[in-house]
Motif scaffolding. Structure first.
Motif, short mmCIF file in Angstrom:
data_model
loop_
_atom_site.label_atom_id
_atom_site.label_comp_id
_atom_site.label_asym_id
_atom_site.label_seq_id
_atom_site.Cartn_x
_atom_site.Cartn_y
_atom_site.Cartn_z
N ILE A 258 1.06 -1.32 0.04
CA ILE A 258 -0.04 -0.12 -0.18
C ILE A 258 0.70 1.34 -0.06
O ILE A 258 0.67 2.21 -0.87
CB ILE A 258 -1.11 -0.14 1.08
CG1 ILE A 258 -2.16 -1.16 1.14
CG2 ILE A 258 -1.50 1.37 1.34
CD1 ILE A 258 -2.70 -1.30 2.15
N ILE A 259 1.95 1.23 0.85
CA ILE A 259 2.76 2.51 0.96
C ILE A 259 3.49 2.72 -0.54
O ILE A 259 3.60 3.89 -1.01
CB ILE A 259 3.93 2.38 1.92
CG1 ILE A 259 3.38 2.50 3.36
CG2 ILE A 259 4.90 3.35 1.61
CD1 ILE A 259 2.86 3.69 3.65
N GLY A 260 3.84 1.63 -1.14
CA GLY A 260 4.31 1.73 -2.55
C GLY A 260 3.29 2.37 -3.74
O GLY A 260 3.75 3.18 -4.37
N VAL A 261 2.25 1.83 -3.38
CA VAL A 261 1.22 2.39 -4.41
C VAL A 261 0.80 3.89 -4.12
O VAL A 261 0.85 4.75 -5.00
CB VAL A 261 -0.07 1.72 -4.20
CG1 VAL A 261 -1.45 2.31 -5.22
CG2 VAL A 261 -0.07 0.54 -4.84
N LEU A 262 0.82 4.20 -2.59
CA LEU A 262 0.56 5.66 -2.33
C LEU A 262 1.54 6.45 -2.59
O LEU A 262 1.35 7.82 -3.07
CB LEU A 262 0.16 5.62 -0.90
CG LEU A 262 -1.27 5.06 -0.49
CD1 LEU A 262 -1.20 5.07 1.05
CD2 LEU A 262 -2.40 5.75 -1.23
N LYS A 263 2.86 6.09 -2.69
CA LYS A 263 4.15 6.97 -2.97
C LYS A 263 4.17 7.31 -4.46
O LYS A 263 4.30 8.41 -4.90
CB LYS A 263 5.38 6.01 -2.57
CG LYS A 263 6.74 6.75 -2.93
CD LYS A 263 7.86 6.29 -2.58
CE LYS A 263 9.17 6.65 -2.67
NZ LYS A 263 10.39 5.94 -2.35
N ARG A 264 3.48 6.48 -5.19
CA ARG A 264 3.49 6.74 -6.74
C ARG A 264 2.29 7.59 -6.76
O ARG A 264 2.59 8.62 -7.66
CB ARG A 264 3.29 5.55 -7.52
CG ARG A 264 4.41 4.51 -7.65
CD ARG A 264 4.38 3.39 -8.60
NE ARG A 264 3.34 2.42 -8.29
CZ ARG A 264 3.27 1.55 -7.49
NH1 ARG A 264 4.51 1.01 -6.85
NH2 ARG A 264 2.35 0.59 -7.26
N ALA A 265 1.42 7.44 -6.04
CA ALA A 265 0.34 8.35 -6.30
C ALA A 265 0.59 9.73 -5.70
O ALA A 265 0.13 10.78 -6.46
CB ALA A 265 -0.86 7.89 -5.20
N ALA A 266 1.51 9.88 -4.84
CA ALA A 266 1.78 11.09 -4.52
C ALA A 266 2.58 11.96 -5.45
O ALA A 266 2.43 13.16 -5.70
CB ALA A 266 2.68 11.32 -2.97
N ALA A 267 3.47 11.24 -6.17
CA ALA A 267 4.45 11.61 -7.06
C ALA A 267 3.29 12.32 -8.32
O ALA A 267 3.72 13.33 -8.79
CB ALA A 267 5.34 10.83 -7.49
N ARG A 268 2.52 11.49 -8.57
CA ARG A 268 1.73 11.74 -9.79
C ARG A 268 0.77 13.05 -9.51
O ARG A 268 0.54 13.76 -10.34
CB ARG A 268 0.76 10.32 -10.21
CG ARG A 268 1.69 9.17 -10.71
CD ARG A 268 0.33 8.09 -10.88
NE ARG A 268 -0.27 8.56 -11.99
CZ ARG A 268 -1.56 7.61 -12.08
NH1 ARG A 268 -1.71 6.73 -11.46
NH2 ARG A 268 -2.60 7.97 -12.93
N SER A 269 0.24 13.07 -8.21
CA SER A 269 -0.32 14.11 -7.68
C SER A 269 0.13 15.43 -7.79
O SER A 269 -0.35 16.48 -8.36
CB SER A 269 -0.99 13.79 -6.50
OG SER A 269 -1.79 14.92 -5.91
N LYS A 270 1.47 15.48 -7.46
CA LYS A 270 2.27 16.70 -7.41
C LYS A 270 2.52 17.19 -9.03
O LYS A 270 2.22 18.17 -9.07
CB LYS A 270 3.60 16.50 -6.98
CG LYS A 270 3.65 16.48 -5.38
CD LYS A 270 5.08 15.90 -4.71
CE LYS A 270 5.15 15.93 -2.98
NZ LYS A 270 6.34 15.52 -2.67
N LEU A 271 2.68 16.17 -9.78
CA LEU A 271 2.82 16.49 -11.08
C LEU A 271 1.58 17.03 -11.74
O LEU A 271 1.58 18.30 -12.49
CB LEU A 271 3.23 15.35 -12.09
CG LEU A 271 4.59 14.88 -11.78
CD1 LEU A 271 5.00 13.51 -12.76
CD2 LEU A 271 5.68 15.83 -12.38
#
Length: 462
Positions: free
Chosen positions: A197-210
């Motif tokens: 879950i942390i891995g998925v959310l980490k990618r989500a945070a990066a995409r959201s910032k972009l």
């Protein structure tokens, strides 16, 4: 023979020494437990007279959780990186950053997302006229809502979304299992689920910032926070200061993970209780429906934040559910300084205190063991006179930042369910008295919640 005999003698000597050390340790452990509970006057605080060696109450907590937590409740006194245990400047900084997540605009966005998911799931439930145990259905509804509101467009892979939900279930099961973390155990699976879950959310945070850097409009909690974090990063860069620790992708993933965990089990439990209590109290449900018909003549229209804020009575019902059956039996607290617990006992700095939220919710209120939403009406104002006993969302510096979100979610669910269907609850021997036989999973649930739902025709509730 003499050498062999000598070896035996030496071995017995070691064994006896180890036995003596073990006995001394166990005696010290029991003595330390009793000494820790002794007050200035020499009396012992309420509690068990004996602690199971080495593992304490873990065995009973796993084998008989109701009795374990009930005993904790009877003997309680109301009164790392995980957000719940953060303190100091870092905690103040991240709490300030959270203000962007629960503005009127943000909460309004979440309400409209909640509306769509609740309607979809209730429609699925109504495809069958048979009785069902509603708890797993509500759990799925709540998981879908949390995932959509918190990370929305960034969980766009159906397979990933399904695995995300399964990993979250593994995490929950891990909290209810024997604390042994080796491959194949529930605790080990829970740990692996959290890492995924942390891995998925980490990618989500990066995409959201972009997306926010590109000028996109925020459409989920991650977006609102990414927008705020980008502002904080820019401000730190201009001032020549280090970027705030909570603005990294990993830190954001950790925190959203905390949000997910906090919202999942607690909100699921409250939604189940809300469904069951309304089945038992048609008089209160009728008042909810009257309010809904007045505020929402077009029942098919999406509920907005502005309309939700006008649902005064529905909010009272939700708040009473949270008081009457607080989902978490206790919230661990670590004392930052000496804390006077009773007149003659002061907990030392660094002590772990576990105040019973259930016991607190049954003190101070008028006829506290009765479900009565009117206690929170403008006339009676028990939300003000008994505010120190309403600990469902905690208190102090760690007061739940998502309390408005959680409350809104329950109100949206009640508003849509009340006007979509009729439902009844079948009691069993286990649920004959909801006050005495709960399930701890790890939040509290009715022993069973066997519900039959049927479509309501338009706004005519039969």
């Amino acid at each position: 023979m003499e050498v062999y005999g000598g070896d035996v003698t030496v071995s017995l000597g070691y064994a006896n020494a180890l036995l003596v050390l073990a006995v001394l340790y166990l005696a010290w452990e029991q003595g330390y437990m009793l000494a820790s509970r002794r007050t200035k006057s020499g009396k012992l605080l309420p509690g068990p007279s004996f602690a199971v060696p080495l593992v304490g109450g873990v065995v009973e907590m796993v084998l008989n959780p109701f009795n374990f937590w009930e005993e904790q409740r009877k003997t309680s006194f109301p009164g790392p990186s995980n957000l719940a245990f953060m303190h100091g400047p870092a905690h103040k900084a991240i709490r300030k950053s959270f203000l962007a997540l629960f503005t009127r605009k943000a909460l309004g966005t979440y309400v409209e997302l909640q509306d769509g998911i609740v309607r979809c799931h209730i429609a699925q439930w109504l495809q069958s006229d048979s009785e069902c145990e509603i708890r797993p259905f509500i759990r799925d509804l709540n998981a879908a809502t949390s995932q959509e509101v918190f990370a929305g467009p960034y969980l766009d892979n159906p397979e990933e979304k399904e695995r995300f939900s399964a990993a979250f279930m593994d995490m929950t099961q891990g909290f209810l299992a024997f604390p042994l973390c080796v491959p194949g155990t529930a605790v080990w699976k829970g740990k692996q689920g959290r890492l995924y879950i942390i891995g998925v959310l980490k990618r989500a945070a990066a995409r959201s910032k972009l997306a926010m850097q590109g000028g996109a409009e925020p459409c989920c909690l991650m977006d609102f926070w990414a927008q705020r974090c980008l502002e904080e990063i820019e401000g730190a860069d201009r001032a020549g200061l280090p970027q705030p620790g909570h603005t990294t992708d990993t830190a954001m993933a950790d925190t959203v993970m905390d949000f997910l965990f906090a919202s999942q089990d607690a909100s699921t439990a409250s939604l189940v209780w809300l469904t069951c209590v309304m089945a038992d109290r048609p008089d209160i449900l009728a008042k909810v429906r009257d309010e809904q018909l007045r505020l929402r003549p077009d029942l098919n229209a999406t509920i907005t934040g502005d309309i939700l804020n006008e649902m005064t009575y529905s909010r009272q019902v939700v708040k009473e559910v949270l008081r009457y059956r607080p989902p978490a039996p206790m919230v661990p607290q670590i004392t930052q300084r000496e804390f006077q617990l009773t007149e003659d006992f002061t907990a030392p700095k660094g002590a772990l205190l576990m105040p019973s939220l259930i016991a607190a919710s049954m003190q101070g209120y008028t006829q506290a063991d009765t479900f009565d939403p009117d206690r929170f009406s403008p006339e009676r104002k028990e939300d003000l006179t008994c505010q120190h006993n309403f600990l469902t969302f905690g208190c102090g510096p760690h007061y739940c930042v998502g309390r408005q979100y959680a409350t809104s979610h329950l109100i949206v669910y009640l508003a849509i369910l009340s006007m979509s269907c009729n439902w009844t609850r079948r009691r069993t021997q286990g649920s004959a008295d909801d006050a005495k036989n709960w399930l701890y999973l790890p939040t509290i649930y009715p022993h069973d919640s066997l519900i039959s739902l049927h479509w309501a025709t338009g706004s005519q509730i039969s």
